[in-house]
Design a protein around this motif. Structure first.
Motif, PDB file in Angstrom:
ATOM      1  N   PHE A 196       0.821  -1.223   0.000  1.00  0.00           N
ATOM      2  CA  PHE A 196       0.000   0.000   0.000  1.00  0.00           C
ATOM      3  C   PHE A 196       0.849   1.264   0.000  1.00  0.00           C
ATOM      4  CE2 PHE A 196      -2.833  -3.217   1.851  1.00  0.00           C
ATOM      5  CZ  PHE A 196      -3.951  -3.052   1.049  1.00  0.00           C
ATOM      6  N   GLN A 197       2.097   1.134  -0.410  1.00  0.00           N
ATOM      7  CA  GLN A 197       2.953   2.312  -0.477  1.00  0.00           C
ATOM      8  C   GLN A 197       2.384   3.309  -1.503  1.00  0.00           C
ATOM      9  OE1 GLN A 197       6.981   1.446  -1.498  1.00  0.00           O
ATOM     10  NE2 GLN A 197       7.715   3.519  -1.066  1.00  0.00           N
ATOM     11  N   GLY A 198       2.221   4.550  -1.061  1.00  0.00           N
ATOM     12  CA  GLY A 198       1.674   5.586  -1.936  1.00  0.00           C
ATOM     13  C   GLY A 198       0.171   5.552  -2.057  1.00  0.00           C
ATOM     14  N   ARG A 199      -0.506   4.679  -1.328  1.00  0.00           N
ATOM     15  CA  ARG A 199      -1.959   4.586  -1.386  1.00  0.00           C
ATOM     16  C   ARG A 199      -2.545   5.012  -0.043  1.00  0.00           C
ATOM     17  NH1 ARG A 199      -3.768  -1.069  -3.839  1.00  0.00           N
ATOM     18  NH2 ARG A 199      -5.691   0.144  -4.088  1.00  0.00           N
ATOM     19  N   PRO A 201       0.729   2.911   8.672  1.00  0.00           N
ATOM     20  CA  PRO A 201      -0.308   3.777   9.248  1.00  0.00           C
ATOM     21  C   PRO A 201      -0.581   3.369  10.696  1.00  0.00           C
ATOM     22  CG  PRO A 201      -1.309   2.081   7.918  1.00  0.00           C
ATOM     23  CD  PRO A 201       0.178   1.909   7.765  1.00  0.00           C
ATOM     24  N   PRO A 202      -1.480   4.044  11.378  1.00  0.00           N
ATOM     25  CA  PRO A 202      -1.813   3.622  12.743  1.00  0.00           C
ATOM     26  C   PRO A 202      -2.293   2.171  12.794  1.00  0.00           C
ATOM     27  CG  PRO A 202      -2.700   5.803  12.305  1.00  0.00           C
ATOM     28  CD  PRO A 202      -2.170   5.290  10.998  1.00  0.00           C
ATOM     29  N   ILE A 203      -1.751   1.432  13.759  1.00  0.00           N
ATOM     30  CA  ILE A 203      -2.117   0.024  13.944  1.00  0.00           C
ATOM     31  C   ILE A 203      -2.957  -0.084  15.204  1.00  0.00           C
ATOM     32  CG2 ILE A 203      -1.246  -2.313  14.330  1.00  0.00           C
ATOM     33  CD1 ILE A 203       1.234  -1.566  12.748  1.00  0.00           C
ATOM     34  N   TYR A 204      -4.093  -0.754  15.080  1.00  0.00           N
ATOM     35  CA  TYR A 204      -5.015  -0.918  16.195  1.00  0.00           C
ATOM     36  C   TYR A 204      -5.098  -2.404  16.542  1.00  0.00           C
ATOM     37  CZ  TYR A 204      -6.344   3.711  14.508  1.00  0.00           C
ATOM     38  OH  TYR A 204      -6.304   5.020  14.088  1.00  0.00           O
ATOM     39  N   PRO A 205      -4.258  -2.883  17.454  1.00  0.00           N
ATOM     40  CA  PRO A 205      -4.290  -4.306  17.805  1.00  0.00           C
ATOM     41  C   PRO A 205      -5.514  -4.654  18.644  1.00  0.00           C
ATOM     42  CG  PRO A 205      -2.176  -3.268  18.372  1.00  0.00           C
ATOM     43  CD  PRO A 205      -3.156  -2.169  18.120  1.00  0.00           C
ATOM     44  N   VAL A 206      -6.074  -5.808  18.374  1.00  0.00           N
ATOM     45  CA  VAL A 206      -7.126  -6.398  19.203  1.00  0.00           C
ATOM     46  C   VAL A 206      -6.538  -7.690  19.755  1.00  0.00           C
ATOM     47  CG1 VAL A 206      -9.459  -7.297  19.289  1.00  0.00           C
ATOM     48  CG2 VAL A 206      -8.921  -5.380  17.765  1.00  0.00           C
ATOM     49  N   VAL A 207      -6.213  -7.704  21.032  1.00  0.00           N
ATOM     50  CA  VAL A 207      -5.540  -8.843  21.645  1.00  0.00           C
ATOM     51  C   VAL A 207      -6.572  -9.914  21.978  1.00  0.00           C
ATOM     52  CG1 VAL A 207      -4.031  -9.618  23.506  1.00  0.00           C
ATOM     53  CG2 VAL A 207      -3.763  -7.313  22.556  1.00  0.00           C
ATOM     54  N   ILE A 208      -6.371 -11.089  21.389  1.00  0.00           N
ATOM     55  CA  ILE A 208      -7.274 -12.223  21.613  1.00  0.00           C
ATOM     56  C   ILE A 208      -6.682 -13.097  22.709  1.00  0.00           C
ATOM     57  CG2 ILE A 208      -8.521 -14.107  20.540  1.00  0.00           C
ATOM     58  CD1 ILE A 208      -9.141 -11.385  19.343  1.00  0.00           C
ATOM     59  N   GLY A 209      -7.448 -13.410  23.726  1.00  0.00           N
ATOM     60  CA  GLY A 209      -6.982 -14.263  24.811  1.00  0.00           C
ATOM     61  C   GLY A 209      -6.773 -13.491  26.098  1.00  0.00           C
ATOM     62  N   GLY A 239     -13.988   9.536  12.243  1.00  0.00           N
ATOM     63  CA  GLY A 239     -13.586  10.856  12.701  1.00  0.00           C
ATOM     64  C   GLY A 239     -12.104  10.965  12.986  1.00  0.00           C
ATOM     65  N   PHE A 240     -11.374   9.855  12.940  1.00  0.00           N
ATOM     66  CA  PHE A 240      -9.925   9.884  13.140  1.00  0.00           C
ATOM     67  C   PHE A 240      -9.239  10.406  11.882  1.00  0.00           C
ATOM     68  CE2 PHE A 240      -9.727   6.351  16.602  1.00  0.00           C
ATOM     69  CZ  PHE A 240     -10.650   7.068  17.346  1.00  0.00           C
ATOM     70  N   LYS A 241      -8.007  10.838  12.033  1.00  0.00           N
ATOM     71  CA  LYS A 241      -7.244  11.357  10.907  1.00  0.00           C
ATOM     72  C   LYS A 241      -6.984  10.255   9.894  1.00  0.00           C
ATOM     73  CE  LYS A 241      -3.093  13.970   9.727  1.00  0.00           C
ATOM     74  NZ  LYS A 241      -1.853  14.601  10.225  1.00  0.00           N
ATOM     75  N   ALA A 242      -7.208  10.577   8.619  1.00  0.00           N
ATOM     76  CA  ALA A 242      -7.025   9.621   7.532  1.00  0.00           C
ATOM     77  C   ALA A 242      -6.328  10.326   6.377  1.00  0.00           C
ATOM     78  CB  ALA A 242      -8.368   9.047   7.084  1.00  0.00           C
ATOM     79  N   PRO A 243      -5.752   9.573   5.425  1.00  0.00           N
ATOM     80  CA  PRO A 243      -5.076  10.231   4.297  1.00  0.00           C
ATOM     81  C   PRO A 243      -5.985  11.150   3.487  1.00  0.00           C
ATOM     82  CG  PRO A 243      -4.445   7.916   4.425  1.00  0.00           C
ATOM     83  CD  PRO A 243      -5.552   8.115   5.405  1.00  0.00           C
ATOM     84  N   VAL A 244      -7.221  10.735   3.265  1.00  0.00           N
ATOM     85  CA  VAL A 244      -8.158  11.556   2.493  1.00  0.00           C
ATOM     86  C   VAL A 244      -9.304  11.953   3.415  1.00  0.00           C
ATOM     87  CG1 VAL A 244      -9.636  11.683   0.464  1.00  0.00           C
ATOM     88  CG2 VAL A 244      -7.539  10.310   0.389  1.00  0.00           C
ATOM     89  N   MET A 245      -9.408  13.272   3.689  1.00  0.00           N
ATOM     90  CA  MET A 245     -10.427  13.777   4.602  1.00  0.00           C
ATOM     91  C   MET A 245     -11.371  14.708   3.848  1.00  0.00           C
ATOM     92  SD  MET A 245      -9.513  12.477   7.606  1.00  0.00           S
ATOM     93  CE  MET A 245     -10.277  13.485   8.882  1.00  0.00           C
ATOM     94  N   GLU A 246     -12.545  14.937   4.418  1.00  0.00           N
ATOM     95  CA  GLU A 246     -13.496  15.911   3.896  1.00  0.00           C
ATOM     96  C   GLU A 246     -14.067  16.709   5.061  1.00  0.00           C
ATOM     97  OE1 GLU A 246     -16.709  13.935   1.979  1.00  0.00           O
ATOM     98  OE2 GLU A 246     -17.608  13.215   3.833  1.00  0.00           O
ATOM     99  N   THR A 247     -14.508  17.923   4.745  1.00  0.00           N
ATOM    100  CA  THR A 247     -15.059  18.816   5.782  1.00  0.00           C
ATOM    101  C   THR A 247     -16.575  18.701   5.772  1.00  0.00           C
ATOM    102  OG1 THR A 247     -13.213  20.342   5.506  1.00  0.00           O
ATOM    103  CG2 THR A 247     -15.173  21.173   6.613  1.00  0.00           C
ATOM    104  N   TRP A 248     -17.158  18.633   6.962  1.00  0.00           N
ATOM    105  CA  TRP A 248     -18.605  18.603   7.113  1.00  0.00           C
ATOM    106  C   TRP A 248     -19.038  19.774   7.985  1.00  0.00           C
ATOM    107  CZ3 TRP A 248     -20.279  18.401  12.098  1.00  0.00           C
ATOM    108  CH2 TRP A 248     -19.373  17.896  13.060  1.00  0.00           C
TER     109      TRP A 248
END
Length: 790
Positions: A160-163, A190-198, A750-759
């Motif tokens: 996903f380099q450049g994407r 990018p940000p990694i969100y681990p979900v620890v199983i166990g 609502g978190f920061k992402a590469p492509v955002m839009e204003t509402w």
């Protein structure tokens, strides 16, 4: 993290609205000032002013705006662990970690997946040893041999380099097999969100943590095996470890009582393999239970970590050693008898029985070169008759009639066939300058072992100083012996380095070894030297009654080989003391000779080097090929056959062999390399066969190694929460609890992402604003009516 702000599009109405509110507040204050009702009138005043302010605020057209991830414009990866470690059941749970994970990603139940899909372009993956895409996670069968989490993250970063990849949701127990402290560079992720199983509670399990093999080339249990076993949740119960050979026969077994959780048990085995070369064994641990029970029956979380395969390489002799002596002596007699008990040592003797005589002409027949006194005896041809200006040599234990027929070798092809050379009772003049230089190259270039014994015509007495042979000795010879040094009565003691060398000891503990040394007879014949060269190691020393100390046995590396000097000249007296001393002397000779040739290279040497990277179990097979002069051979053909040795309940069955063609390496002459990736747990035997351009075989070599594909996977059964927190912190993510996935999915846009839009959201054009103003006015009217205020 989500963020928003408040703005006013009708800011030009600010002052008029402020004036209206101020005027209205003043009028209301004036009207309520004289009104009865105490504190209640001021509450009513506040409500009416609040309602008026809400209406005036609408003139400013307040807008609530913020930024969010543009729907469909960002990618988001959901990555699930498919390794065997997910089969573990936490203590007290009815379901395994894998079953819990399957419920989390089940499309029919995972509401959070649908919520994420409304905003992000979801990419689903499963990983174990490698990363692979999936559509609905139906590939989750939890049979992966390893958890290559680092490799999976690197693959995602490259893919996903450049994407616009907004983040990675990582569902795993955190027990990565390729991530260790310190963590690799994660800046491209990018940000990694681990979900620890166990759960982090300890589980009941018995596992082989590590197996180490220590082997020497000597006698009496030459192979020591130590298995470190972890037994968690079995405190006070007996744990059994068995050492099993390829036939399934139990070689040895030991039982220890389990200790506290986290405290390893050490099982130690000692054995002497019945065959030379490669031998494969397996260490099996567990509770005393019938054969064929399952992990549930024994109470363990898994049985995948209860065994480990190991390999023992006893070498492939025999080792050929050339013994050169200037006269028959007692030392050769006892040395030869000692090594005859070792089937791996061939001692070839070249003994001089008569020195070279001055050259002169006998008055015999014309053309006769031999002594006329022996006329008529034997073959008198000029090619075979013994010249009287040449020494008379006897050859012992030669392989054929040609070997050593012309005396000490003069060309590398003849000398380099030996692994070691021992010289004794022979002066330096016995060797021609070319032979002396060849012997030095035998050690430095060929890598052979050289030992000089302390005979009467050795070291200084043999005038070896300033010769190629003397230059490679580990002692200095350029100073005469001091008259103050005693001539005899020396007792042998081990130096500090000698205590560290297994081949220099005969007993298994220090007390018995010291007692053995004290019982040895004193030695009288000692060659005195000026000192020890830098880098040399003193193995043993000699001490007399006055406390004087002299080196007895000194060794050093010289080029590719090793050079050793034994300054004692009457070791044979030790064996005359009693039968036990004779056995000790014989064993000392065997161990010294074995050590002398233990690291000598062959014409073909095969080594196995582990490779780092995503294929964590890959090995590089390196073959070093040399010609008859032990120079690199670059035009050879190298074929390698790899034979798997499996311990899968079929008594060391042989897997299908794999044949590889080794290619020349660019980094080193005479080096050929091939890469092999094992796919099965067990032992592996590699055989390299080398042929020259003419098709003749140059030589062959064997090497072995063992692979446990699940060793790292089951090294720890407790979820590695600390590692997951570290990864999340370094990438700007956070650890998510499995129960919070739905709320996380709603907040993630609502978190920061590469492509955002204003509402934006107009607060003034909403029923809430007018309802608030109306509520304030109605509340004021209701309070006045309730309290009877005008």
């Amino acid at each position: 993290m989500s963020f928003a702000a408040l703005t006013f599009s009708g800011a030009n109405w600010l002052w008029p609205a402020t004036a209206v509110v101020a005027a209205g507040a003043a009028v209301l204050f004036w009207s309520y000032r004289a009104s009865p009702g105490g504190r209640m009138r001021w509450v009513c005043l506040g409500l009416k002013i609040a309602g008026l302010a809400a209406l005036a605020l609408c003139l400013l057209e307040p807008l609530w705006f913020g930024q969010r991830a543009r729907p469909g414009a960002n990618l988001f990866a959901v990555v699930a662990d498919n390794s065997q470690g997910m089969q573990i059941k936490d203590q007290g749970d009815m379901h395994s970690r894998g079953e819990s994970l399957q419920k989390l990603v089940d499309p029919a139940q995972a509401e959070w997946l649908a919520t994420l899909g409304d905003t992000f372009d979801l990419r689903r993956y499963v990983f174990d040893a490698r990363l692979q895409p999936t559509t609905d996670f139906h590939e989750l069968v939890f049979d992966g041999r390893s958890t290559a989490m680092g490799g999976a993250l690197r693959t995602l970063a490259e893919r996903f380099q450049g994407r616009p990849l907004a983040g990675i949701l990582l569902l795993t127990d955190g027990n990565a097999t390729d991530l260790h402290d310190p963590l690799p560079d994660l800046s491209k992720l990018p940000p990694i969100y681990p979900v620890v199983i166990g759960r982090s509670d300890p589980v009941k399990d018995i596992s082989v943590q590590q197996v180490t093999v220590s082997q020497t080339a000597f006698e009496d249990a030459p192979v020591s095996i130590q298995a470190d076993v972890s037994a968690s949740g079995f405190r006070g119960e007996p744990i059994t470890a068995r050492l099993v050979d390829r036939t399934g026969r139990t070689v040895q077994a030991q039982t220890h009582e389990a200790r506290d959780n986290g405290e390893n048990l050490a099982f130690r085995f000692q054995l002497k393999p019945e065959q030379k070369g490669l031998s494969f064994y397996q260490v099996q641990v567990g509770r005393a239970a019938p054969v064929g029970v399952t992990a549930t029956d024994t109470g363990e979380a898994t049985l995948a970590n209860n065994a480990r395969v190991l390999v023992v390489n006893r070498g492939a002799g025999p080792y050929r050693i050339l013994y050169v002596a200037g006269r028959p002596n007692w030392e050769f007699k006892f040395l030869n008898r000692a090594v005859q008990e070792d089937k791996e040592i061939d001692l070839v003797g070249l003994i001089r029985v008569a020195k070279r005589e001055p050259k002169f002409d006998y008055r015999g027949r014309v053309g006769e070169t031999s002594n006329p006194l022996y006329r008529g005896f034997g073959n008198q041809s000029a090619e075979e008759v013994q010249q009287y200006d040449q020494p008379v040599l006897i050859r012992l234990n030669t392989k054929d009639e040609v070997e050593l027929r012309n005396g000490f070798p003069r060309v590398p092809e003849d000398l380099y066939g030996y692994q070691g050379v021992i010289v004794d009772d022979v002066e330096a003049e016995f060797f021609t300058p070319d032979q002396a230089l060849l012997l030095q190259k035998f050690v430095s270039e060929r890598g052979g072992g050289f030992l000089m014994l302390g005979g009467m015509e050795m070291f200084q007495e043999g005038k070896y100083q300033r010769t190629p042979i003397g230059d490679m000795l580990p002692v200095y010879l350029d100073q005469p012996r001091e008259a103050s040094v005693p001539a005899g009565g020396f007792r042998l003691q081990l130096a500090r380095e000698g205590w560290l060398q297994p081949w220099a000891r005969l007993r298994d503990n220090e007390t018995d070894e010291k007692a053995r040394r004290e019982a040895m007879p004193p030695f009288e014949v000692v060659n005195h030297v000026r000192g020890i060269k830098p880098g040399a190691s003193v193995i043993a020393t000699l001490h007399d009654a006055s406390g004087a100390e002299l080196p007895a046995l000194v060794a050093q590396r010289f080029g590719r080989g090793r050079s050793t000097a034994l300054m004692v000249g009457d070791v044979w007296k030790w064996g005359m003391l009693n039968p036990e001393a004779h056995n000790d002397m014989d064993r000392t000779w065997r161990q010294l000779v074995r050590w002398l040739v233990s690291d000598v290279p062959n014409r073909v040497d095969l080594t196995v080097e582990p490779q780092t990277g995503e294929a964590g179990n890959a090995v590089q097979l390196q073959v070093r090929v040399r010609d008859e002069k032990y120079q690199p051979l670059d035009d050879a053909a190298v074929n390698i056959e790899v034979q798997p040795i499996l311990f899968d309940g079929t008594a060391g069955a042989l897997g299908s062999p794999i044949r590889l063609q080794a290619e020349p390496a660019l980094s080193e002459a005479g080096l050929y390399e091939a890469t092999y990736i094992p796919r099965l747990t067990g032992g592996y035997k590699a055989t390299a066969v080398v042929t020259n351009p003419a098709g003749a075989e140059v030589g062959r070599s064997e090497a072995g190694w063992s692979v446990d594909l699940a060793a790292d996977e089951f090294r720890s059964l407790t979820p590695n929460v600390a590692l997951m927190e570290a990864i999340a912190r370094k990438t700007g993510g956070q650890v998510i609890a499995a129960a919070d996935l739905n709320s996380f999915a709603r907040k993630l846009p609502g978190f920061k992402a590469p492509v955002m839009e204003t509402w934006s959201y107009p607060l003034w054009h909403t029923p809430v604003m007018f309802a608030f103003a109306l509520a304030c006015l109605l509340a004021e009217w209701g309070l006045r009516r309730w309290k009877g205020l005008p």
